[in-house]
Design a protein around this motif. Structure first.
Motif, PDB file in Angstrom:
ATOM      1  N   ALA A 131      -1.973  10.174   6.625  1.00  0.00           N
ATOM      2  CA  ALA A 131      -3.413   9.910   6.563  1.00  0.00           C
ATOM      3  C   ALA A 131      -3.767   8.622   7.293  1.00  0.00           C
ATOM      4  N   THR A 132      -2.944   7.579   7.128  1.00  0.00           N
ATOM      5  CA  THR A 132      -3.237   6.305   7.789  1.00  0.00           C
ATOM      6  C   THR A 132      -3.048   6.432   9.295  1.00  0.00           C
ATOM      7  N   GLY A 150      -5.623   7.409   3.070  1.00  0.00           N
ATOM      8  CA  GLY A 150      -5.104   6.494   4.078  1.00  0.00           C
ATOM      9  C   GLY A 150      -5.880   5.188   4.116  1.00  0.00           C
ATOM     10  N   LEU A 151      -5.389   4.256   4.938  1.00  0.00           N
ATOM     11  CA  LEU A 151      -6.053   2.967   5.093  1.00  0.00           C
ATOM     12  C   LEU A 151      -7.167   3.067   6.128  1.00  0.00           C
ATOM     13  N   LEU A 152      -8.168   2.218   5.992  1.00  0.00           N
ATOM     14  CA  LEU A 152      -9.268   2.139   6.960  1.00  0.00           C
ATOM     15  C   LEU A 152      -9.029   0.962   7.892  1.00  0.00           C
ATOM     16  N   GLU A 175       0.828  -1.209   0.000  1.00  0.00           N
ATOM     17  CA  GLU A 175       0.000   0.000   0.000  1.00  0.00           C
ATOM     18  C   GLU A 175       0.865   1.262   0.000  1.00  0.00           C
ATOM     19  N   ALA A 176       1.954   1.247   0.780  1.00  0.00           N
ATOM     20  CA  ALA A 176       2.847   2.397   0.796  1.00  0.00           C
ATOM     21  C   ALA A 176       3.537   2.559  -0.559  1.00  0.00           C
ATOM     22  N   ALA A 211      -5.628   5.834  12.299  1.00  0.00           N
ATOM     23  CA  ALA A 211      -5.312   4.907  13.387  1.00  0.00           C
ATOM     24  C   ALA A 211      -5.566   5.550  14.744  1.00  0.00           C
ATOM     25  N   PHE A 212      -5.364   6.878  14.872  1.00  0.00           N
ATOM     26  CA  PHE A 212      -5.513   7.581  16.140  1.00  0.00           C
ATOM     27  C   PHE A 212      -6.835   8.339  16.254  1.00  0.00           C
TER      28      PHE A 212
END
Length: 700
Positions: A597-598, A619-621, A527-528, A602-603
């Motif tokens: 974004a990820t 970003g990732l979900l 993904e990165a 996450a936070f």
């Protein structure tokens, strides 16, 4: 233009310096004035400091060759070397002896001498040597080589080697479509091989080319040969004789010499031995050694093959397929070489690849032989060369993984472990020098990325310079910009090997390789990488996997990619040359956006509060908090490496955001040291900020 001393290649210097050396050598010891040298190097437009530059080049060459080799006399310069050490003059002598032998009627000797002369050629004459003198000599030498080839092919036809001559002449006529002598030889070879219609088609083709391009008909020799073929002139046919029988008593032993200082790899040698000599196998054993350029595939294969010689009493055959060169050895040519090595007379060697492969498998019946196929391009390159008889074995090396080669046992090679790398370095340099500077020696092999080729090159250079220190060598290897240049000697080196691999890439893979090398860190996720390349994950995987298959990238786990340190240096150098600064900055910005974004997702909802989401990436979900923390844990090192890289550039504010996203990791203690290190980098980069408190660690 290469310079050798005691088998070791020495640097010949800049292009103009090589042009000067070229002029001196081709004058065969006669005096050359400064003005002649200037004309040779620059022609009609010499630079203003041409005389001073010429003297500088002479001085540098003296340091390489020695003062007694390059001498000053009568206002000019001359070179004094044993002329039998200059390949060109050796080839000229061989050609002269071949002509005398042919005149005396000894055609076999003449053919052997010309073949020996042609064997001294290695690529384009005077390649990369500039100047009008070198250009004229290049043209002359190319023409002379073609004349030698035509003479040798004529002798081949007289000896009855029609099939091999057809293959070689087909390639040569395609490269030199207007050369009538080559067409004449090809027509004769085809006719004597029973291919009359194809011989006449060659005449029709050359006539079409000559009339279409030059407005002239073929010369009288070609026209007469066409008429003789149409009449089926008996004079064109060579008297038939019974072909000699196949010799079954030949025991070929073609393995190259084992590397005397071969180090380590004991597990891989044992694994190959167990597989290739396994008596329980009911099919021919096939093992493939894969890995990046310079990792020691060929050395391992030859070392393992020597260890197995007694297990294959009927012989060992070796061929360098040059799969990654511009002109690889094709399967038909390799089969022809193998058949002759196995005792099959030339007259019995068929013309086509399929027929040669069938005869090859028949010749192996009830024999136990080991084959080493070095530097294969892909599975199709070696498939026709595989024995069909149980008891025979094949050991292949390739940069490609050859996963589509059915039944093959794969052995992947990485760099040497640090201890074995240091042991190899010590064997070449000597224990005394390494014992005096052990830390510098370890720094040196680390800078080599533990790559055997790189270690061997720098260690050999150090061994040749008794006044150098190990610490001085280590310092040169740490110098970033020219670090790759330290791993190059003549035409051998890491950069050369990577050049060959890179030039075979398509535009999409080449771009991905260049941009991938920009990112810091031990590895990055799919993904990165997709964010870095500005592609979707599926498209990114389609682009990256071919790079893994050719060993330019590595994938230790599904969905994760990394590259060797020296490969990364090469990729960055290519990116700096082929991509604009904006393109490189945009790629790294996309990667940072992905991490920011990820991390923000996450936070989300954490006591820290949500981080600002970059507009460049969603970003990732994460379905739950545990998955988010798992992502942070797995991405800690790449994420922190991205922070270091961003903090080193202008405007490190976004790197600070990334550090805030990662600071919970410090609470567990698992990554506190890394986090504190990067925080220090960012703090140093932001001393002028009005609010340094943003960098304070919780509880610190």
């Amino acid at each position: 233009m290469r310079v050798r001393r005691d088998g070791e290649y020495l640097p010949a210097g800049s292009p103009q310096q090589r042009a000067l050396l070229c002029m001196l050598l081709l004058r065969e010891g006669r005096n050359v004035t400064v003005s002649e040298l200037i004309d040779a190097m620059w022609g009609d437009e010499p630079p203003s400091q041409a005389v001073a530059g010429t003297r500088t080049y002479v001085s540098r060459l003296r340091k390489i060759l020695g003062a007694t080799t390059l001498v000053s006399e009568a206002g000019g310069y001359a070179i004094r070397v044993p002329w039998d050490t200059v390949d060109l003059f050796v080839a000229q002598d061989l050609a002269l002896r071949a002509e005398r032998a042919r005149t005396a009627g000894d055609r076999d000797l003449s053919r052997a001498l010309i073949s020996e002369a042609l064997g001294l050629w290695d690529g384009e004459p005077l390649a990369n040597v500039p100047g009008p003198f070198a250009e004229r000599q290049r043209t002359r030498l190319d023409e002379w080589r073609l004349q030698l080839l035509e003479t040798r092919l004529d002798l081949d036809l007289e000896a009855g080697d029609h099939a091999d001559a057809v293959s070689e002449l087909t390639v040569l006529t395609a490269a030199h479509p207007l050369r009538e002598r080559l067409r004449e030889l090809l027509m004769l070879a085809l006719y004597r091989s029973g291919r009359q219609a194809e011989a006449l088609a060659v005449y029709a083709d050359i006539r079409h080319v000559l009339v279409g391009q030059l407005g002239v008909d073929p010369g009288p020799e070609l026209a007469r040969l066409q008429q003789r073929i149409l009449r089926a002139d008996d004079g064109l046919k060579r008297p038939e004789s019974a072909p000699p029988p196949v010799r079954a008593d030949i025991r070929p032993a073609q393995l190259p010499a084992d590397v005397p200082d071969f180090t380590g790899r004991s597990d891989q040698v044992r694994e190959l031995a167990d597989r290739l000599a396994d008596p329980s196998l009911r099919v021919p054993a096939v093992s493939v050694v894969t890995g990046m350029a310079g990792v020691g595939k060929s050395a391992l294969a030859v070392h393992a093959a020597h260890a197995l010689r007694s297990r294959f009493p009927d012989g060992q055959l070796y061929i360098d397929l040059r799969g990654w060169d511009r002109r690889p050895v094709e399967p038909a040519a390799a089969l022809g070489a193998f058949l002759r090595s196995l005792g099959v007379p030339d007259e019995r060697v068929p013309d086509g690849e399929a027929d040669r492969a069938a005869l090859f498998r028949s010749a192996l019946d009830e024999r136990r032989l080991l084959f080493v196929l070095d530097d294969a391009r892909d599975a199709a390159h070696v498939r026709p060369l595989l024995p069909g008889t149980a008891g025979c074995a094949t050991l292949i090396t390739s940069r490609a993984r050859l996963t589509d080669l059915a039944g093959a046992h794969l052995v992947g090679l990485d760099g040497l472990p640090p201890g074995e790398a240091l042991q190899l370095f010590t064997r070449i340099v000597g224990e005394e020098r390494v014992r005096a500077e052990p830390e510098a020696a370890l720094d040196t092999v680390t800078a080599c990325g533990f790559l055997p080729l790189a270690i061997r090159l720098v260690a050999s250079r150090l061994a040749a310079h008794r006044t150098w220190t190990v610490s001085g060598l280590a310092a040169r290897l740490r110098a970033g910009g020219r670090r790759l240049d330290q791993f190059q000697t003549g035409g051998l080196g890491v950069r050369t090997a990577l050049d060959i691999a890179y030039e075979r890439l398509g535009p999409e893979q080449a771009r991905a390789f260049r941009l991938f090398g920009l990112a810091e860190g031990p590895d990055i996720s799919l993904e990165a990488a997709a964010a870095l390349l500005d592609l979707g994950p599926f498209e990114a995987e389609d682009v990256l996997e071919p790079l893994v298959d050719t060993s330019l990238l590595e994938s230790a786990a599904p969905g994760r990619y990394h590259c060797h340190d020296l490969t990364r240096l090469y990729a960055r150098a290519r990116a700096e040359r082929d991509d604009t600064p904006d393109e490189r900055a945009a790629a790294l910005s996309r990667l940072l956006d992905f991490y920011l974004a990820t991390a923000a997702r996450a936070f989300a909802g954490d006591s820290l509060g949500p981080l600002p989401e970059p507009a460049g990436h969603r970003g990732l979900l994460f379905p739950d908090r545990r998955t988010a923390l798992d992502w942070l844990e797995s991405e800690a090192r790449p994420l922190l490496a991205c922070a270091r890289q961003a903090a080193a550039g202008p405007g490190p504010g976004r790197a600070v955001d990334l550090l805030l996203a990662a600071r919970d990791l410090a609470g567990s203690g698992a990554h506190a040291g890394q986090y504190a290190e990067v925080a220090g980098i960012v703090r140093a980069a932001t001393r002028e900020w009005s609010d340094p408190g943003v960098l304070t660690l919780p509880g610190a």
